[in-house]
Motif scaffolding. Structure first.
Motif, PDB file in Angstrom:
ATOM      1  N   ASP A 139       0.831  -1.196   0.000  1.00  0.00           N
ATOM      2  CA  ASP A 139       0.000   0.000   0.000  1.00  0.00           C
ATOM      3  C   ASP A 139       0.871   1.254   0.000  1.00  0.00           C
ATOM      4  O   ASP A 139       0.576   2.232  -0.688  1.00  0.00           O
ATOM      5  CB  ASP A 139      -0.914  -0.011   1.224  1.00  0.00           C
ATOM      6  CG  ASP A 139      -1.919   1.132   1.213  1.00  0.00           C
ATOM      7  OD1 ASP A 139      -2.641   1.283   0.208  1.00  0.00           O
ATOM      8  OD2 ASP A 139      -1.976   1.885   2.208  1.00  0.00           O
ATOM      9  N   HIS A 144      -3.055  -0.517  -3.835  1.00  0.00           N
ATOM     10  CA  HIS A 144      -4.133  -0.583  -2.846  1.00  0.00           C
ATOM     11  C   HIS A 144      -4.391  -2.037  -2.452  1.00  0.00           C
ATOM     12  O   HIS A 144      -4.238  -2.955  -3.275  1.00  0.00           O
ATOM     13  CB  HIS A 144      -5.404   0.037  -3.430  1.00  0.00           C
ATOM     14  CG  HIS A 144      -6.480   0.256  -2.421  1.00  0.00           C
ATOM     15  ND1 HIS A 144      -7.393  -0.728  -2.085  1.00  0.00           N
ATOM     16  CD2 HIS A 144      -6.806   1.340  -1.666  1.00  0.00           C
ATOM     17  CE1 HIS A 144      -8.224  -0.256  -1.183  1.00  0.00           C
ATOM     18  NE2 HIS A 144      -7.893   0.994  -0.905  1.00  0.00           N
ATOM     19  N   TRP A 165      -8.347  -5.287   3.449  1.00  0.00           N
ATOM     20  CA  TRP A 165      -8.496  -3.835   3.373  1.00  0.00           C
ATOM     21  C   TRP A 165      -8.453  -3.239   4.778  1.00  0.00           C
ATOM     22  O   TRP A 165      -7.784  -2.235   5.030  1.00  0.00           O
ATOM     23  CB  TRP A 165      -9.806  -3.501   2.670  1.00  0.00           C
ATOM     24  CG  TRP A 165      -9.961  -2.058   2.277  1.00  0.00           C
ATOM     25  CD1 TRP A 165      -9.131  -1.012   2.597  1.00  0.00           C
ATOM     26  CD2 TRP A 165     -11.016  -1.501   1.484  1.00  0.00           C
ATOM     27  NE1 TRP A 165      -9.598   0.168   2.062  1.00  0.00           N
ATOM     28  CE2 TRP A 165     -10.754  -0.097   1.371  1.00  0.00           C
ATOM     29  CE3 TRP A 165     -12.160  -2.026   0.872  1.00  0.00           C
ATOM     30  CZ2 TRP A 165     -11.608   0.753   0.664  1.00  0.00           C
ATOM     31  CZ3 TRP A 165     -12.997  -1.172   0.161  1.00  0.00           C
ATOM     32  CH2 TRP A 165     -12.724   0.192   0.062  1.00  0.00           C
ATOM     33  N   THR A 181      -5.469  -0.579   6.538  1.00  0.00           N
ATOM     34  CA  THR A 181      -5.769   0.832   6.793  1.00  0.00           C
ATOM     35  C   THR A 181      -6.107   1.149   8.248  1.00  0.00           C
ATOM     36  O   THR A 181      -6.062   2.319   8.645  1.00  0.00           O
ATOM     37  CB  THR A 181      -6.959   1.276   5.920  1.00  0.00           C
ATOM     38  OG1 THR A 181      -8.098   0.436   6.204  1.00  0.00           O
ATOM     39  CG2 THR A 181      -6.616   1.147   4.441  1.00  0.00           C
ATOM     40  N   THR A 195     -12.950   2.295  -7.111  1.00  0.00           N
ATOM     41  CA  THR A 195     -12.235   3.281  -7.918  1.00  0.00           C
ATOM     42  C   THR A 195     -13.213   4.194  -8.641  1.00  0.00           C
ATOM     43  O   THR A 195     -13.032   5.417  -8.683  1.00  0.00           O
ATOM     44  CB  THR A 195     -11.317   2.583  -8.936  1.00  0.00           C
ATOM     45  OG1 THR A 195     -10.391   1.742  -8.246  1.00  0.00           O
ATOM     46  CG2 THR A 195     -10.537   3.603  -9.752  1.00  0.00           C
ATOM     47  N   VAL A 205     -11.242   4.618  -3.804  1.00  0.00           N
ATOM     48  CA  VAL A 205      -9.844   4.271  -4.069  1.00  0.00           C
ATOM     49  C   VAL A 205      -9.348   5.176  -5.180  1.00  0.00           C
ATOM     50  O   VAL A 205      -9.867   5.134  -6.298  1.00  0.00           O
ATOM     51  CB  VAL A 205      -9.711   2.800  -4.506  1.00  0.00           C
ATOM     52  CG1 VAL A 205      -8.275   2.473  -4.878  1.00  0.00           C
ATOM     53  CG2 VAL A 205     -10.202   1.875  -3.406  1.00  0.00           C
ATOM     54  N   GLN A 222      -3.644   5.165  -7.257  1.00  0.00           N
ATOM     55  CA  GLN A 222      -3.141   4.117  -6.395  1.00  0.00           C
ATOM     56  C   GLN A 222      -3.295   2.732  -7.014  1.00  0.00           C
ATOM     57  O   GLN A 222      -2.735   1.767  -6.525  1.00  0.00           O
ATOM     58  CB  GLN A 222      -3.877   4.137  -5.043  1.00  0.00           C
ATOM     59  CG  GLN A 222      -3.415   5.255  -4.133  1.00  0.00           C
ATOM     60  CD  GLN A 222      -4.009   5.087  -2.753  1.00  0.00           C
ATOM     61  OE1 GLN A 222      -5.109   5.533  -2.493  1.00  0.00           O
ATOM     62  NE2 GLN A 222      -3.282   4.437  -1.873  1.00  0.00           N
TER      63      GLN A 222
END
Length: 319
Positions: free
Chosen positions: A30, A35, A84, A88, A199, A204, A208
């Motif tokens: 990342d 991503h 994910w 994060t 996206t 996102v 990335q």
């Protein structure tokens, strides 16, 4: 302990170690611009290719057992949510919330399998939910909970993990190779679908996904974008991590299949809980998590509820 049970325990511990430490390479990728959704897609695509090469006839069982498609979706969303979230969010919080899975299993078994919960099961549910409140609620945070995207992803990932286990139970008569292909291909398909949707929605950033933003349209524009992306130096940086994660997840899955088939459900659950230890120790040591008394106490309640649930399941099977 004889040799075979010892090997089974070590196999499960290896699986827990891989998933407990997976947050680190995911965060490295990342940081390098890939991503976690696209990382998950690449990792599971490679793993699926390997599995199909090993057992090319696995896809034929999908026609005979269409429920494998549901297993694919549930397993895929499990990996999307966990990977994910752990990339994060605070690693300890994410892992603890993910291990709320036995609570979801209780509710799903009631709904899908018609297994009415006992008084003890409802008490374990209350214990786990109290632990979740302690983990999520801080003096600074307001209701309702949760608020962070990583918290939501961890909870959804745990829910999908419970759903995956329900489908595995219902599909236990199908070949193991077909279930593995369903789970790994689901990880690839769901990750690609979620990455494209995220996206498009702006969740996102396009930059990335690859080093080169997709600005032109049409087939020629897409081909140009892919070519430019894969000749960048970044892909050379990503490749070792992606290959390593693919190999690690494949080995860990084989280890899980080996260990879980040779040990009781309670023993399996106890060993698998070591993932919480691996994730917590590594993330706190590397500064990716903060371990407070609320997280420690709430996490202990969640883990205890999970262990009690596995013990009750084992006692039921032995009755």
């Amino acid at each position: 302990m004889t040799t075979r049970p010892l090997l089974a325990v070590l196999a499960l511990a290896l699986n827990a170690l891989v998933w407990g430490l997976s947050w680190w390479p995911l965060r490295q990728l990342d940081a390098d611009g890939l991503h976690p959704l696209w990382t998950t897609a690449a990792v599971f695509i490679l793993a699926t290719v390997v599995l199909i090469f090993i057992s090319p006839s696995s896809w034929r069982y999908f026609k005979q057992h269409p429920q494998l498609w549901w297993l694919m979706a549930a397993s895929g969303l499990t990996n999307v949510g966990f990977n994910w979230a752990v990339t994060t969010g605070d690693v300890v919080r994410v892992v603890l919330l993910f291990y709320l899975m036995p609570t979801w299993s209780l509710l799903l078994a009631w709904w899908l399998l018609g297994e009415r919960p006992t008084r003890g099961a409802l008490m374990r549910l209350g214990l786990a939910l109290l632990g979740v409140v302690l983990v999520l609620k801080t003096p600074e945070s307001a209701w309702p909970l949760p608020q962070d995207l990583s918290d939501v992803l961890a909870l959804l990932g745990g829910f999908c993990f419970a759903l995956t286990n329900i489908w595995l139970l219902r599909l236990q008569h199908t070949p193991e190779s077909a279930r593995m292909v369903a789970m790994f291909s689901g990880g690839a398909l769901m990750a690609v679908a979620c990455a494209v949707l995220a996206t498009a929605a702006g969740v996102v950033p396009t930059a990335q996904v690859f080093a080169v933003p997709l600005e032109s349209h049409g087939v020629s524009g897409l081909l140009t974008w892919l070519t430019d992306a894969f000749v960048t130096q970044q892909v050379a940086t990503w490749a070792p991590w992606v290959l390593g994660l693919s190999a690690a997840f494949l080995v860990s899955n084989f280890a899980l299949q080996y260990g879980a088939a040779r040990l009781s459900a309670h023993t399996t659950a106890m060993v698998m809980m070591s993932e919480v230890v691996f994730a917590s120790v590594s993330s706190v040591a590397l500064g990716a998590s903060t371990l407070t008394w609320r997280v420690g106490l709430g996490g202990g309640m969640i883990v205890l509820a999970a262990l009690l649930a596995s013990q009750a399941h084992t006692d039921k099977n032995h009755a």
